[in-house]
Write a protein that holds these residues in place. Structure first.
Motif, mmCIF file in Angstrom:
data_model
loop_
_atom_site.group_PDB
_atom_site.id
_atom_site.type_symbol
_atom_site.label_atom_id
_atom_site.label_comp_id
_atom_site.label_asym_id
_atom_site.label_seq_id
_atom_site.Cartn_x
_atom_site.Cartn_y
_atom_site.Cartn_z
ATOM 1 N N THR A 182 0.811 -1.214 0.000
ATOM 2 C CA THR A 182 0.000 0.000 0.000
ATOM 3 C C THR A 182 0.850 1.271 0.000
ATOM 4 O OG1 THR A 182 -0.174 -0.046 2.419
ATOM 5 C CG2 THR A 182 -1.929 -1.154 1.170
ATOM 6 N N ARG A 183 2.161 1.136 -0.080
ATOM 7 C CA ARG A 183 3.071 2.290 0.002
ATOM 8 C C ARG A 183 2.795 3.327 -1.090
ATOM 9 N NH1 ARG A 183 6.215 5.114 3.459
ATOM 10 N NH2 ARG A 183 7.814 6.199 2.299
ATOM 11 N N ASP A 184 2.672 2.889 -2.341
ATOM 12 C CA ASP A 184 2.422 3.845 -3.430
ATOM 13 C C ASP A 184 1.107 4.585 -3.213
ATOM 14 O OD1 ASP A 184 4.812 3.140 -4.608
ATOM 15 O OD2 ASP A 184 3.891 1.856 -6.134
ATOM 16 N N GLY A 185 0.089 3.861 -2.770
ATOM 17 C CA GLY A 185 -1.196 4.502 -2.479
ATOM 18 C C GLY A 185 -1.090 5.489 -1.328
ATOM 19 N N ALA A 186 -0.280 5.155 -0.326
ATOM 20 C CA ALA A 186 -0.087 6.059 0.810
ATOM 21 C C ALA A 186 0.620 7.340 0.373
ATOM 22 C CB ALA A 186 0.694 5.357 1.917
ATOM 23 N N VAL A 187 1.584 7.227 -0.538
ATOM 24 C CA VAL A 187 2.281 8.414 -1.046
ATOM 25 C C VAL A 187 1.302 9.298 -1.812
ATOM 26 C CG1 VAL A 187 4.075 9.224 -2.632
ATOM 27 C CG2 VAL A 187 4.562 7.351 -1.047
ATOM 28 N N ALA A 188 0.463 8.702 -2.648
ATOM 29 C CA ALA A 188 -0.545 9.467 -3.388
ATOM 30 C C ALA A 188 -1.538 10.116 -2.428
ATOM 31 C CB ALA A 188 -1.266 8.559 -4.387
ATOM 32 N N PHE A 189 -1.920 9.376 -1.379
ATOM 33 C CA PHE A 189 -2.822 9.904 -0.359
ATOM 34 C C PHE A 189 -2.180 11.129 0.310
ATOM 35 C CE2 PHE A 189 -4.646 10.139 3.868
ATOM 36 C CZ PHE A 189 -5.985 9.883 3.665
ATOM 37 N N ALA A 190 -0.895 11.025 0.666
ATOM 38 C CA ALA A 190 -0.191 12.132 1.313
ATOM 39 C C ALA A 190 -0.163 13.363 0.408
ATOM 40 C CB ALA A 190 1.228 11.710 1.688
ATOM 41 N N GLU A 191 0.078 13.159 -0.870
ATOM 42 C CA GLU A 191 0.097 14.285 -1.809
ATOM 43 C C GLU A 191 -1.274 14.960 -1.880
ATOM 44 O OE1 GLU A 191 2.658 15.706 -3.285
ATOM 45 O OE2 GLU A 191 4.055 14.262 -2.433
ATOM 46 N N ALA A 192 -2.334 14.165 -1.906
ATOM 47 C CA ALA A 192 -3.683 14.719 -1.933
ATOM 48 C C ALA A 192 -4.012 15.423 -0.617
ATOM 49 C CB ALA A 192 -4.699 13.619 -2.232
ATOM 50 N N LEU A 193 -3.591 14.838 0.472
ATOM 51 C CA LEU A 193 -3.852 15.410 1.790
ATOM 52 C C LEU A 193 -3.240 16.798 1.928
ATOM 53 C CD1 LEU A 193 -4.966 15.037 4.662
ATOM 54 C CD2 LEU A 193 -2.866 13.786 5.226
ATOM 55 N N ARG A 194 -2.080 16.986 1.343
ATOM 56 C CA ARG A 194 -1.397 18.288 1.415
ATOM 57 C C ARG A 194 -2.213 19.409 0.792
ATOM 58 N NH1 ARG A 194 4.697 17.321 -0.451
ATOM 59 N NH2 ARG A 194 4.391 19.527 -0.798
ATOM 60 N N THR A 195 -3.188 19.087 -0.061
ATOM 61 C CA THR A 195 -3.991 20.112 -0.736
ATOM 62 C C THR A 195 -5.310 20.401 -0.012
ATOM 63 O OG1 THR A 195 -5.222 18.593 -2.178
ATOM 64 C CG2 THR A 195 -3.033 19.340 -2.953
ATOM 65 N N VAL A 196 -5.607 19.686 1.054
ATOM 66 C CA VAL A 196 -6.874 19.854 1.771
ATOM 67 C C VAL A 196 -6.872 21.203 2.503
ATOM 68 C CG1 VAL A 196 -8.277 18.956 3.679
ATOM 69 C CG2 VAL A 196 -7.284 17.382 2.009
ATOM 70 N N PRO A 197 -7.884 22.020 2.287
ATOM 71 C CA PRO A 197 -7.956 23.314 2.979
ATOM 72 C C PRO A 197 -7.950 23.128 4.502
ATOM 73 C CG PRO A 197 -9.545 23.246 1.194
ATOM 74 C CD PRO A 197 -8.995 21.846 1.343
ATOM 75 N N GLY A 198 -7.104 23.881 5.174
ATOM 76 C CA GLY A 198 -7.030 23.832 6.629
ATOM 77 C C GLY A 198 -6.152 22.740 7.196
ATOM 78 N N PHE A 199 -5.609 21.860 6.342
ATOM 79 C CA PHE A 199 -4.733 20.792 6.818
ATOM 80 C C PHE A 199 -3.406 21.388 7.268
ATOM 81 C CE2 PHE A 199 -1.196 17.898 5.779
ATOM 82 C CZ PHE A 199 -1.458 16.894 6.693
ATOM 83 N N VAL A 200 -2.898 20.921 8.432
ATOM 84 C CA VAL A 200 -1.623 21.399 8.961
ATOM 85 C C VAL A 200 -0.570 20.300 8.925
ATOM 86 C CG1 VAL A 200 -0.447 22.307 11.012
ATOM 87 C CG2 VAL A 200 -2.757 23.107 10.441
#
Length: 96
Positions: A17-35
């Motif tokens: 699931t590593r590749d999916g986790a990296v893609a998830f992290a990249e998407a998460l970085r764009t979430v409004p209000g995410f720190v």
């Protein structure tokens, strides 16, 4: 600040699931209000501590497509999401 603690179990090995986790992290970085997110893993148990600028941002994330993807992932089960107010004054004492 407001925090989410999200946990789930995975029937897939972490290396699968590593590749999916990296893609998830990249998407998460764009979430409004995410720190920030601290990633957690203990065998088949996965999750994280997520920090958001405020409760509204955290709840929008919780109800949004990334968490929905976790809920629908065929290898993930037992998803739990808990929200927490953040005590920023105490956190400052411990470098949070």
């Amino acid at each position: 600040m407001y925090a989410l603690h999200i946990t789930f179990t995975s029937s897939a090995p972490a290396e699968q699931t590593r590749d999916g986790a990296v893609a998830f992290a990249e998407a998460l970085r764009t979430v409004p209000g995410f720190v920030a997110k601290t990633w957690l893993v203990n065998g088949s148990h996965h999750g994280g501590f997520y920090l958001f600028t405020d409760r509204a941002a955290a709840e929008a994330y919780r109800d949004g497509p990334l968490v929905d993807g976790l809920r629908r992932h065929p290898a993930f089960a037992d998803l739990e999401v808990r929200g927490w107010d953040v005590d920023e004054s105490l956190g400052a004492l411990t470098h949070a």
